[in-house]
Scaffold this motif. Structure first.
Motif, short mmCIF file in Angstrom:
data_model
loop_
_atom_site.label_atom_id
_atom_site.label_comp_id
_atom_site.label_asym_id
_atom_site.label_seq_id
_atom_site.Cartn_x
_atom_site.Cartn_y
_atom_site.Cartn_z
N THR A 164 59.43 -3.29 -11.62
CA THR A 164 58.26 -3.87 -12.29
C THR A 164 58.49 -5.31 -12.72
N GLY A 165 59.75 -5.75 -12.82
CA GLY A 165 60.02 -7.13 -13.25
C GLY A 165 59.50 -8.17 -12.28
N PHE A 166 59.41 -7.81 -10.98
CA PHE A 166 58.93 -8.77 -9.99
C PHE A 166 57.43 -9.03 -10.11
N LEU A 167 56.72 -8.19 -10.88
CA LEU A 167 55.28 -8.41 -11.02
C LEU A 167 54.97 -9.71 -11.77
N ILE A 168 55.98 -10.22 -12.49
CA ILE A 168 55.77 -11.49 -13.18
C ILE A 168 55.54 -12.61 -12.18
N GLY A 169 56.10 -12.42 -10.96
CA GLY A 169 55.89 -13.43 -9.91
C GLY A 169 54.45 -13.58 -9.48
N GLY A 170 53.59 -12.66 -9.90
CA GLY A 170 52.18 -12.77 -9.57
C GLY A 170 51.53 -14.02 -10.14
N LEU A 171 52.21 -14.64 -11.14
CA LEU A 171 51.67 -15.89 -11.68
C LEU A 171 51.67 -17.01 -10.65
N ALA A 172 52.49 -16.87 -9.60
CA ALA A 172 52.53 -17.91 -8.55
C ALA A 172 51.25 -17.98 -7.75
N VAL A 173 50.37 -17.01 -7.90
CA VAL A 173 49.08 -17.05 -7.20
C VAL A 173 48.27 -18.27 -7.64
N ALA A 174 48.55 -18.80 -8.81
CA ALA A 174 47.80 -19.97 -9.30
C ALA A 174 48.19 -21.25 -8.58
N ILE A 175 49.35 -21.27 -7.88
CA ILE A 175 49.81 -22.50 -7.23
C ILE A 175 48.84 -22.96 -6.14
N PRO A 176 48.40 -22.08 -5.20
CA PRO A 176 47.43 -22.55 -4.19
C PRO A 176 46.13 -23.05 -4.80
N VAL A 177 45.72 -22.47 -5.90
CA VAL A 177 44.48 -22.92 -6.53
C VAL A 177 44.63 -24.34 -7.04
N LEU A 178 45.80 -24.63 -7.67
CA LEU A 178 46.04 -26.00 -8.17
C LEU A 178 46.12 -27.00 -7.04
N VAL A 179 46.81 -26.59 -5.95
CA VAL A 179 46.90 -27.49 -4.80
C VAL A 179 45.53 -27.76 -4.21
N HIS A 180 44.70 -26.71 -4.14
CA HIS A 180 43.36 -26.87 -3.58
C HIS A 180 42.52 -27.81 -4.43
N LEU A 181 42.60 -27.71 -5.72
CA LEU A 181 41.80 -28.55 -6.59
C LEU A 181 42.27 -30.00 -6.58
N LEU A 182 43.59 -30.18 -6.49
CA LEU A 182 44.12 -31.55 -6.53
C LEU A 182 43.93 -32.30 -5.20
N ALA B 260 51.07 -10.46 -1.75
CA ALA B 260 51.73 -9.47 -0.90
C ALA B 260 53.25 -9.55 -1.04
N LEU B 261 53.79 -10.78 -1.15
CA LEU B 261 55.23 -10.93 -1.32
C LEU B 261 55.70 -10.38 -2.67
N VAL B 262 54.90 -10.66 -3.72
CA VAL B 262 55.25 -10.13 -5.04
C VAL B 262 55.26 -8.60 -5.04
N LEU B 263 54.24 -7.98 -4.49
CA LEU B 263 54.18 -6.53 -4.43
C LEU B 263 55.28 -5.95 -3.55
N LEU B 264 55.64 -6.72 -2.49
CA LEU B 264 56.72 -6.26 -1.62
C LEU B 264 58.02 -6.12 -2.39
N PHE B 265 58.36 -7.12 -3.21
CA PHE B 265 59.59 -7.06 -3.99
C PHE B 265 59.49 -6.06 -5.15
N ALA B 266 58.31 -5.78 -5.69
CA ALA B 266 58.14 -4.80 -6.76
C ALA B 266 58.22 -3.36 -6.26
N ARG B 267 58.17 -3.16 -4.94
CA ARG B 267 58.33 -1.85 -4.30
C ARG B 267 57.36 -0.82 -4.87
N PRO B 268 56.10 -0.90 -4.53
CA PRO B 268 55.12 0.09 -5.00
C PRO B 268 55.33 1.43 -4.29
N TYR B 269 54.95 2.50 -4.99
CA TYR B 269 55.03 3.84 -4.38
C TYR B 269 53.94 4.71 -4.96
#
Length: 689
Positions: free
Chosen positions: A6-24, A68-77
């Motif tokens: 579950t600790g890898f779910l914190i990486g979901g915050l990286a989803v905001a990076i493409p949004v910032l790049v798109h706006l800038l 998808a990468l974040v969920l891959l490392f969090a290993r859902p089941y």
């Protein structure tokens, strides 16, 4: 859906990076209208709309790739409910208390319970796991062939439903993946219950586990029981009649008339038998007395027997025992003279030993106007200045009391060493002995009779010495453990004998400053107790205290095994046996170990009767509470323990459990991540800024 990391779910915050790049990365331009560019503008606006859609698709693709990468490392089941062979568990508890010997439909009630339990075990088929357990005051797992379960012949214990249900709860907790239920077969005797709040709170049976209660008891029972058999004391004088009191109770509704009762007392050489007839209405009690007359000294075993055909036979017999004995001969050694002008140092001890604290021990032939005769001790004072110390031997002199250890000659100490080594009992009081005290202390230490290194006596200052701590678990001082019955801290001492106790010496009481006050140790086959202050009033006024007599009595009586349980010990079927350390090391079967459940069960008394062990006579009776046939309904039983009753119309447990198997989804997310990355690469090459 659950996650393993579950600790890898914190990486979901990286989803905001493409949004910032798109706006800038959006163009910042100034709009200029040119007439010659009118037709070209229409073509450029049409292409701009398509680029805008591709840019939004590119943004969504990048965000989805990161997710998808974040969920891959969090290993859902996904947890799956699975059914395997053996995932059903049924715990069957069969009551084997004494009341289960009552007549049933196919023999005894326990035989009926075994027959029904066999049918219930077969309901689940061969794939299920069935755990069998017999219970009375404890639970014993059945480790034999489940297809050949037979009722035990020896059924004498008392009922404890809480112990049985706890055992079933623990077995279920050890198998969390199983679909479990519990089946309890009993006559539902009410005496096996305690308070509602206590048992329901301490049990805490899981609510998803159904408990089927099968009542195999009789609707009504006819039982005349011997509830208790008592005597005035375990040790009786041969000058008094030996009287035994019996309490009977008719638990049935019908009266019992002309029921023969036999009382038999035997010492192995002689038997005395008395008979009476009993008339007792239903639901009432009655007390009887059997007078065996004056009996010769010895250990007597008494058996009370009812000759009646009722539903419960085990309580038609009950035993007790007592000892007929003369007062124990005690030699009190006084280093002075009987014609001395001052009060003899042995006066207080001898007077205390002649007294009795139990009026029941007084003989009817005692002279009530003269000194009272003790039911325990017959003291004889020997004055070393006037008399010659007689021959002392443990077979004739059970106890020797030294009233001043500092005044005893070395020759007398040597004789006391031989006496104790042969099995004698010695009680020693402190004393300085004047000029001869130092040599006497040396003789005590050389003989091995001293409790350790003896130093000079110590005088108190402004405040007297007091006893500040004691070993209440010792039978010698057990009556003084409760301050309401005897507070030894009230005693005061102006002088004490200081010692450094040896390693093998037990310190039973201490003065302030952690100084020993009462010690005990063994020499050879005998025992010695030292009280480290004087027996008379030379070192304080404690002999005038009301606690002097009971303390002297306790010290002397405990050395002779007349305190605590003594030579006669009462037990109930199911009680643990008293096993010494040496016996435990020598025997391999003193503790029964269940390999399947891991339970360790101490060796207990299993049969009603008399047993000689370790120099003591054990009187083993069945528990009196099994005599009461009052029963409780099955629904009240379930409410009492706050358990979930099973559906009476269903043979199988209906509760499902979640399996521990995890169906991991990471391959799907890995594939999705690859597809999204390819799509992102393609869109990024086709989309201009």
């Amino acid at each position: 859906m659950n996650f393993i990391q579950t600790g890898f779910l914190i990486g979901g915050l990286a989803v905001a990076i493409p949004v910032l790049v798109h706006l800038l990365s959006r163009w910042q331009v100034r709009r200029v209208e040119l007439g010659t560019m009118r037709f070209l503008q229409e073509v450029m606006q049409d292409g701009a709309q398509r680029r805008k859609i591709r840019r939004w698709l590119l943004l969504a693709t990048r965000m989805a790739s990161i997710a998808a990468l974040v969920l891959l490392f969090a290993r859902p089941y996904l947890p799956e409910s699975i059914r395997r062979d053996g995932d059903r568990l049924r715990v069957i508890l069969i009551d084997r208390s004494a009341s289960m010997t009552m007549p049933g439909q196919g023999g005894r009630l326990i035989d009926d319970a075994v027959a029904q339990a066999t049918d219930i075990a077969a309901e689940l088929g061969t794939d299920a796991t069935v755990l069998w357990g017999w219970f009375d005051s404890d639970v014993e797992p059945f480790e034999g062939n489940p297809a050949r379960v037979t009722a035990p012949r020896n059924v004498v214990g008392d009922t404890n439903y809480l112990a049985a249900l706890r055992w079933a709860r623990d077995r279920i907790a050890a198998n969390p993946d199983a679909i479990a239920d519990v089946v309890l077969l009993s006559d539902l005797q009410q005496s096996g219950l305690a308070s509602d709040a206590l048992e329901s709170a301490s049990l805490d049976m899981p609510k998803h586990v159904p408990v089927r209660v099968v009542d195999v008891g009789r609707p009504a029972a006819n039982n005349l029981a011997i509830q208790s058999v008592t005597t005035a004391s375990k040790r009786l004088s041969p000058l008094r009649d030996a009287i035994t009191n019996v309490t009977l109770f008719n638990f049935g509704t019908l009266p019992m008339e002309e029921v023969p009762m036999t009382a038999t007392a035997t010492n192995g050489r002689r038997s005395v038998r008395l008979k009476k007839s009993i008339n007792l209405p239903g639901g009432q009690a009655q007390e009887l007395s059997f007078d065996f007359g004056k009996l010769e000294p010895g250990l007597w075993q008494v058996t009370m027997q009812l000759d009646v055909e009722d539903d419960l036979a085990i309580d038609n017999r009950r035993m007790t025992a007592f000892e007929i004995a003369e007062p124990a001969p005690v030699v009190v050694i006084d280093s002075g003279s009987r014609d001395g002008q001052r009060l003899a140092e042995s006066y207080y001890v001898t007077a205390a030993l002649r007294q009795t604290s139990d009026p029941a021990e007084m003989s009817s032939e005692d002279d009530q106007t003269g000194p009272q005769r003790s039911g325990r001790f017959d003291p004889r004072t020997v004055f070393l200045f006037d008399d010659v110390l007689p021959e002392i031997h443990p077979s004739r002199t059970e106890l020797v009391v030294v009233t001043d250890c500092g005044s005893v000659p070395a020759q007398t100490i040597e004789r006391l060493e031989s006496y104790v080594t042969a099995g004698g009992k010695l009680l020693v009081f402190a004393g300085d002995g004047g000029e001869s005290g130092a040599s006497a202390y040396t003789a005590w230490q050389q003989s091995g009779l001293a409790p350790g290194q003896i130093h000079k006596p110590v005088r108190s200052g402004a405040m007297p010495f007091r006893i500040t701590s004691l070993e209440a678990s010792s039978s010698m001082l057990a009556p003084f453990g409760d301050p309401q019955t005897g507070d030894l801290s009230r005693l005061s001492f102006d002088q004490i004998l200081r010692i450094d106790p040896a390693s093998e010496t037990k310190v039973l009481a201490r003065f302030e400053g952690d100084r020993p006050a009462l010690t005990r140790h063994r020499v050879g086959q005998g025992e010695i107790a030292w009280f480290l202050s004087s027996a008379d009033d030379s070192w304080g006024n404690w002999p005038t205290s009301p606690l002097y007599l009971p303390l002297v009595h306790q010290m002397a009586a405990d050395l002779l095994q007349l305190t605590g349980e003594g030579k006669i010990r009462y037990r109930t079927v199911g009680d643990d046996r008293d096993v010494s350390v040496a016996q435990t090391a020598a025997a391999t079967d003193l503790r029964t170990v269940s390999a399947r459940s891991g339970d360790v069960k101490p060796v207990t008394f299993e049969n009603v009767g008399f047993e000689q062990s370790g120099g003591a006579l054990y009187v083993v009776n069945s528990t009196a509470k099994e005599s009461d046939p009052t029963r409780v309904a099955a629904d009240q039983f379930a409410q009492h323990f706050q358990i979930t009753p099973a559906d009476p119309g269903s043979a199988e447990p209906t509760e499902t459990v979640q399996g521990e198997y995890r169906h991991e989804l990471w391959p799907w997310f890995a594939a999705a991540a690859v597809v999204l990355l390819v799509a992102e690469f393609s869109l990024a090459n086709r989309t201009s800024a």
